[in-house]
Design a protein around this motif. Structure first.
Motif, PDB file in Angstrom:
ATOM      1  N   UNK A  81      -3.415  -5.727  27.049  1.00  7.38           N
ATOM      2  CA  UNK A  81      -2.686  -5.974  25.758  1.00  7.38           C
ATOM      3  C   UNK A  81      -4.087  -6.988  25.062  1.00  7.38           C
ATOM      4  N   UNK A  82      -5.451  -7.119  25.259  1.00 10.53           N
ATOM      5  CA  UNK A  82      -6.106  -7.315  25.017  1.00 10.53           C
ATOM      6  C   UNK A  82      -7.272  -6.386  24.436  1.00 10.53           C
ATOM      7  N   UNK A  83      -6.816  -4.973  24.278  1.00 16.29           N
ATOM      8  CA  UNK A  83      -7.105  -3.910  23.910  1.00 16.29           C
ATOM      9  C   UNK A  83      -6.392  -2.986  22.489  1.00 16.29           C
ATOM     10  N   UNK A  84      -5.294  -4.101  22.594  1.00 17.20           N
ATOM     11  CA  UNK A  84      -3.968  -3.277  21.730  1.00 17.20           C
ATOM     12  C   UNK A  84      -4.695  -4.404  20.488  1.00 17.20           C
ATOM     13  N   UNK A  95      -3.241  -8.672  37.740  1.00 18.55           N
ATOM     14  CA  UNK A  95      -2.490  -9.124  36.203  1.00 18.55           C
ATOM     15  C   UNK A  95      -3.649  -9.020  35.588  1.00 18.55           C
ATOM     16  N   UNK A  96      -4.989  -8.624  35.691  1.00 14.61           N
ATOM     17  CA  UNK A  96      -5.936  -7.895  35.301  1.00 14.61           C
ATOM     18  C   UNK A  96      -5.957  -6.510  34.142  1.00 14.61           C
ATOM     19  N   UNK A  97      -5.380  -5.635  34.369  1.00 14.24           N
ATOM     20  CA  UNK A  97      -4.779  -4.508  34.063  1.00 14.24           C
ATOM     21  C   UNK A  97      -4.306  -5.013  32.771  1.00 14.24           C
ATOM     22  N   UNK A  98      -2.578  -5.437  33.472  1.00 16.19           N
ATOM     23  CA  UNK A  98      -2.275  -5.669  32.107  1.00 16.19           C
ATOM     24  C   UNK A  98      -3.200  -6.523  30.691  1.00 16.19           C
ATOM     25  N   UNK A  99      -3.445  -7.385  31.038  1.00 16.88           N
ATOM     26  CA  UNK A  99      -4.129  -8.588  30.320  1.00 16.88           C
ATOM     27  C   UNK A  99      -4.802  -7.905  29.611  1.00 16.88           C
ATOM     28  N   UNK A 100      -5.658  -6.995  30.165  1.00 17.10           N
ATOM     29  CA  UNK A 100      -6.472  -5.885  29.519  1.00 17.10           C
ATOM     30  C   UNK A 100      -5.458  -5.143  28.102  1.00 17.10           C
TER      31      UNK A 100
END
Length: 311
Positions: free
Chosen positions: A8-11, A1-6
Motif C-alpha cells: 500500500x505504501x509503494x502504491x 501484515x508487513x508486506x500488505x502495508x509495504x
C-alpha cells in the motif's frame, strides 16, 4: 501484515511521485506514444499494489483464503509471511480494497454503457440525416457526408466504423488536408484510444479524490490527440495536418483572443508547426523497458518473503 502495508505504501508513493515526474519531464510531448505506455504502466502498478495487498490481507484474515492462495507453497513460505499472527486490520483492509476493486469495475461498466448509448444515439441521428440508399451496405471504412454549415468531422467507432464529415468541412479542406484528417481519425481507431479514454474516465470518476487517476484521464485525452497528429503528419506532413486543424476549428474561437475550453487545439497546431526533436531510438527503448518494469516491482515486493524462505 508487513508486506500488505509495504505494498500500500509503494502504491501511494507511485501515485504521488510518478505524475509529478512526468509533469516535469519535457519528453512526453516529443514521444506521446511512449508517454501513453508509461502512464499505463504507472497506473497498472498502483492497481497491482492494491490487488496484491488485498490478497495477502485476506489470506491473513481468513484461513480459507490462505489455504487457496498458498495451497501449492511449502510451509516455510507460509511461515515467512507471518500470516498466523492475524492483525486486527487485515480483514478491514481486505474488505476495503475489495470494495474499491468492485467499485472500479462498476465504474468501467458504467463508462462503457454510456459510451455505447452515446454511439447508438449518434448512429440513429446519422441515419436520419444520411439515410441509406436502397441496396446500400455499410463498409468498414465508410465515409459519411452530412449537410452542415459548420466544419466538423469525427470518427464513429463500432462494428462498422466510419468517418463523418460535414459539407462545410469538405469545402474548406483541400484533398491532402482531408486525407490527413482521415489518417488522424483512423489512428485513433487502430490504436484503440477509445478504451484508454474509457478506463481513465472510469478511474477518475470512481475515485475523484485520487489525483493520479485525474491526471491519468487528462493526460490520456491530450496524448491520444498528439499521437494521432503524429500518425497523420508522418503520412501527409506536419504543415498539411496543422492546416487541417486550423480549417476545422478557426470558426469556433479556439485561437483566442481569450482562454477557451479547447485551448489544446492551438497547442497542437504550434507543436505541428514547430516539431520538437524526437528522442533517440535507444532512449525510447530504455523508457519503454523501464516503464514495463514498474508493474513488476509490486510483484517482486510481494514475493520477496517467499523467495527468501525458499533459499
Amino acid at each position: 501484515m508487513m508486506v500488505p502495508a509495504a505494498l500500500l505504501l509503494l502504491g501511494a508513493l507511485a501515485a504521488v511521485v510518478a505524475p509529478r515526474l512526468l509533469a516535469r519531464a519535457d519528453w512526453p510531448d516529443r514521444e506521446p506514444v511512449v508517454a501513453l505506455w508509461v502512464w499505463q504502466c504507472v497506473v497498472a502498478a498502483v492497481l497491482l499494489c492494491c490487488v496484491l495487498s488485498m490478497t495477502l490481507s485476506a489470506a491473513a484474515a481468513w484461513q480459507s483464503v490462505r489455504g487457496n492462495v498458498f495451497a501449492p507453497a511449502p510451509p516455510a513460505v507460509v511461515d515467512a509471511y507471518a500470516l498466523g499472527a492475524t492483525s486486527p486490520w487485515a480483514a478491514a483492509t481486505a474488505v476495503a480494497l475489495a470494495c474499491g476493486g468492485l467499485w472500479s469495475g462498476a465504474m468501467l461498466v458504467r463508462e462503457v454503457v454510456r459510451a455505447r448509448r452515446r454511439r447508438r444515439l449518434r448512429r440513429a441521428e446519422l441515419l436520419v440525416r444520411a439515410p441509406k440508399l436502397p441496396g446500400e451496405e455499410s463498409g468498414s471504412d465508410r465515409l459519411v457526408v452530412l449537410e452542415g454549415e459548420r466544419p466538423d468531422a469525427w470518427w464513429l467507432a463500432g462494428a462498422a466504423p466510419r468517418l463523418v464529415i460535414t459539407t462545410a468541412a469538405l469545402r474548406r479542406l483541400q484533398e491532402r488536408q482531408l486525407d490527413a484528417l482521415l489518417a488522424h481519425e483512423q489512428g485513433h481507431a487502430r490504436a484503440r484510444h477509445d478504451w484508454l479514454l474509457h478506463c481513465s474516465a472510469a478511474l477518475a470518476d470512481g475515485f475523484p479524490q485520487v489525483p493520479v487517476f485525474a491526471a491519468f484521464r487528462d493526460e490520456m485525452h491530450r496524448l491520444v490527440e498528439l499521437a494521432a497528429d503524429d500518425m497523420a503528419s508522418r503520412r501527409f506532413g506536419r504543415l498539411t495536418t496543422a492546416l487541417a486543424l486550423v480549417e476545422l476549428n478557426e470558426g469556433r474561437g479556439v485561437f483566442g483572443p481569450g482562454p477557451t475550453p479547447q485551448a489544446h487545439v492551438p497547442q497542437r497546431v504550434h507543436r505541428l508547426l514547430t516539431p520538437p526533436d524526437r528522442l533517440p531510438a535507444i532512449h525510447r527503448l530504455r523508457l519503454t523497458a523501464a516503464a514495463a518494469l514498474v508493474p513488476a516491482i509490486p510483484v517482486l515486493v510481494a514475493f520477496v518473503p517467499g523467495l527468501q524462505a525458499l533459499h
